[in-house]
Scaffold this motif. Structure first.
Motif, PDB file in Angstrom:
ATOM      1  N   HIS A 147     -51.737 -49.749 -32.607  1.00 13.25           N
ATOM      2  CA  HIS A 147     -50.336 -49.985 -32.239  1.00 13.25           C
ATOM      3  C   HIS A 147     -50.168 -51.190 -31.322  1.00 13.25           C
ATOM      4  N   ASN A 148     -50.952 -51.253 -30.263  1.00 18.70           N
ATOM      5  CA  ASN A 148     -50.876 -52.389 -29.339  1.00 18.70           C
ATOM      6  C   ASN A 148     -52.019 -53.350 -29.614  1.00 18.70           C
ATOM      7  N   MET A 149     -51.730 -54.633 -29.441  1.00 21.37           N
ATOM      8  CA  MET A 149     -52.756 -55.642 -29.636  1.00 21.37           C
ATOM      9  C   MET A 149     -52.581 -56.712 -28.571  1.00 21.37           C
ATOM     10  N   PRO A 150     -53.507 -56.813 -27.572  1.00 17.53           N
ATOM     11  CA  PRO A 150     -54.784 -56.109 -27.508  1.00 17.53           C
ATOM     12  C   PRO A 150     -54.602 -54.660 -27.075  1.00 17.53           C
ATOM     13  N   ASP A 151     -55.693 -53.891 -27.167  1.00 23.23           N
ATOM     14  CA  ASP A 151     -55.649 -52.470 -26.874  1.00 23.23           C
ATOM     15  C   ASP A 151     -56.785 -52.094 -25.935  1.00 23.23           C
ATOM     16  N   GLY A 152     -56.957 -50.780 -25.736  1.00 23.59           N
ATOM     17  CA  GLY A 152     -58.019 -50.298 -24.884  1.00 23.59           C
ATOM     18  C   GLY A 152     -57.504 -49.354 -23.809  1.00 23.59           C
ATOM     19  N   GLU A 153     -57.204 -48.125 -24.176  1.00 24.16           N
ATOM     20  CA  GLU A 153     -56.764 -47.089 -23.239  1.00 24.16           C
ATOM     21  C   GLU A 153     -56.845 -45.744 -23.934  1.00 24.16           C
ATOM     22  N   PHE A 154     -56.698 -44.662 -23.182  1.00 21.95           N
ATOM     23  CA  PHE A 154     -56.424 -43.354 -23.768  1.00 21.95           C
ATOM     24  C   PHE A 154     -55.309 -42.736 -22.939  1.00 21.95           C
ATOM     25  N   GLU A 190     -45.656 -40.605 -19.884  1.00 22.44           N
ATOM     26  CA  GLU A 190     -47.003 -41.039 -20.271  1.00 22.44           C
ATOM     27  C   GLU A 190     -47.892 -41.208 -19.055  1.00 22.44           C
ATOM     28  N   LEU A 191     -49.145 -40.818 -19.205  1.00 18.76           N
ATOM     29  CA  LEU A 191     -50.234 -41.161 -18.294  1.00 18.76           C
ATOM     30  C   LEU A 191     -51.311 -41.811 -19.131  1.00 18.76           C
ATOM     31  N   GLY A 192     -51.666 -43.049 -18.806  1.00 17.35           N
ATOM     32  CA  GLY A 192     -52.686 -43.778 -19.563  1.00 17.35           C
ATOM     33  C   GLY A 192     -53.783 -44.286 -18.649  1.00 17.35           C
ATOM     34  N   ILE A 193     -54.986 -44.363 -19.189  1.00 16.47           N
ATOM     35  CA  ILE A 193     -56.151 -44.830 -18.433  1.00 16.47           C
ATOM     36  C   ILE A 193     -56.746 -46.025 -19.176  1.00 16.47           C
ATOM     37  N   GLY A 194     -56.786 -47.191 -18.522  1.00 16.19           N
ATOM     38  CA  GLY A 194     -57.249 -48.417 -19.164  1.00 16.19           C
ATOM     39  C   GLY A 194     -58.750 -48.466 -19.344  1.00 16.19           C
ATOM     40  N   HIS A 240     -51.975 -46.251 -15.778  1.00 16.47           N
ATOM     41  CA  HIS A 240     -50.558 -46.574 -15.840  1.00 16.47           C
ATOM     42  C   HIS A 240     -49.763 -45.318 -16.143  1.00 16.47           C
ATOM     43  N   MET A 241     -48.552 -45.307 -15.653  1.00 16.02           N
ATOM     44  CA  MET A 241     -47.640 -44.200 -15.899  1.00 16.02           C
ATOM     45  C   MET A 241     -46.322 -44.777 -16.389  1.00 16.02           C
ATOM     46  N   ALA A 242     -45.709 -44.081 -17.331  1.00 17.61           N
ATOM     47  CA  ALA A 242     -44.422 -44.514 -17.859  1.00 17.61           C
ATOM     48  C   ALA A 242     -43.370 -43.482 -17.509  1.00 17.61           C
ATOM     49  N   ILE A 243     -42.303 -43.936 -16.865  1.00 18.87           N
ATOM     50  CA  ILE A 243     -41.152 -43.067 -16.693  1.00 18.87           C
ATOM     51  C   ILE A 243     -40.386 -43.034 -18.014  1.00 18.87           C
ATOM     52  N   GLY A 244     -39.859 -41.853 -18.363  1.00 15.82           N
ATOM     53  CA  GLY A 244     -39.026 -41.765 -19.551  1.00 15.82           C
ATOM     54  C   GLY A 244     -39.669 -41.080 -20.741  1.00 15.82           C
TER      55      GLY A 244
END
Length: 367
Positions: free
Chosen positions: A221-228, A293-297, A320-324
């Motif tokens: 989906h994202n380019m570049p990528d690398g997270e869960f 969302e909670l993501g870890i790079g 990273h965290m996403a509000i919404g």
């Protein structure tokens, strides 16, 4: 002569990320500034047997819209956008800003109004993607604006960006699949756990993740990528977090953001720059004050902040965290017109603990 790395990136986006097949209707969205990459993607879609539709806007169109549009125009959702969200098979979006400050004077109330009006587009796209009916990919085209924000000359930024996308690999279409073992392993390790505790200077926050699904991001989906990432339990966030890098949304930038959560909801928010805009976005709707969302790079090839979230949220050693809005495929349930990611750097004194087990210390994984 077209940059061969742009052609390689187009191959990754079409052949790997979205897997365009014969008969797939593929919407290509960008601005005229990205003509080189747009043309490469267009040609690659044709080679794959897809049916490409270009949706290009001019430089300055967004600024003009927020300057001139009245209420009816702000509330109007273009039928072409509705059709693309509801009926297309693939969307490839290419950001290509030529002025990083283009919307710095846009009225945040107008921006929030547009977000509300177009909430249905985001909900439809996310639901169709989660159901496997819709494939999408987001990237950017290197411009002077992005290079300047990252503190680089354009040529250096191009080298950095194409390398981060693995477009310099000898076999670019298979590059991400070959280099994604770690992120898949980490996502498997954390699946089924119940609580994540994050600490760093100015940060001490816990989030519940019981029953939620963790998704490894390997360039689809994202380019570049690398997270869960996952969608935290909506009422679980408690504590404070200080975000390390400037965060942009809707063409506006805020920095020095601090959020305090109680029972999953933002109860206090501040920013060193752009605080009024931050509060306006948090007040967009009920879901905008909760995490989606909670993501870890995991991408250690991106080492420094660039002021572009597409890259910064992937930095190895950050969260990273996403509000919404939550992504439905994580089993997250938060609903909002907003989805805004912000990054916290853990590489100097930070840690992630999961159910009492230390997953990461000072930006390095321990499991």
């Amino acid at each position: 002569m077209r940059d061969s790395r742009a052609e390689a990136l187009a191959q990754i986006l079409v052949r790997y990320s979205t897997k365009v097949a014969e008969g797939d209707v593929c919407v290509i969205q960008s601005t005229t500034a990205a003509e080189v990459l747009v043309q490469a993607v267009y040609e690659e879609v044709l080679r794959a047997g897809g049916l490409p539709i270009m949706q290009l806007t001019t430089d300055g169109a967004q600024a003009a819209f927020y300057d001139l549009a009245g209420d009816a125009q702000l509330d109007w959702v273009p039928p072409t956008s509705e059709w693309a969200a509801e009926s297309s098979d693939v969307r490839i979006a290419i950001m290509a800003d030529v002025n990083a400050r283009e919307l710095s004077r846009a009225d945040p109330k107008k921006q929030a109004r547009v977000q509300k009006a177009r909430r249905g587009l985001m909900e439809t796209s996310m639901k169709r993607s989660a159901a496997g009916e819709y494939r999408w990919a987001l990237t950017l085209y290197p411009t002077h604006a992005y290079a300047s924000e990252a503190g680089m000359a354009l040529r250096d930024y191009e080298d950095f960006y194409y390398a981060a996308c693995l477009a310099t690999d000898g076999e670019p279409v298979t590059a991400w699949e070959r280099q994604s073992d770690q992120v898949r392993r980490l996502a498997d390790w954390i699946e089924g756990r119940e609580e994540v505790h994050i600490t760093a200077p100015g940060t001490d926050i816990t989030l519940g993740v019981a029953g939620r699904h963790w998704i490894p991001c390997v360039g689809e989906h994202n380019m570049p990528d690398g997270e869960f990432f996952t969608g935290p339990v909506e009422d679980s966030a408690n504590g404070e977090i200080a975000f390390s890098f400037p965060a942009s949304y809707g063409g506006r930038t805020v920095s020095g953001v601090r959020l305090r959560f109680e029972g999953g909801k933002v109860v206090d928010a501040s920013a060193e720059q752009g605080e009024d805009f931050l509060i306006e976005m948090l007040d967009t709707d009920e879901g905008a004050r909760r995490l989606g969302e909670l993501g870890i790079g995991t991408n250690y090839g991106i080492a420094t902040g660039t002021k572009e979230i597409l890259l910064d949220e992937k930095i190895g050693g950050t969260v990273h965290m996403a509000i919404g809005m939550s992504y439905p495929e994580t089993r997250g349930e938060n609903s909002s017109a907003v989805h805004w990611d912000m990054v916290c750097d853990l590489r100097k004194g930070g840690a992630i603990t999961v159910d009492g087990v230390e997953l990461q210390r000072d930006g390095r994984f321990l499991v």
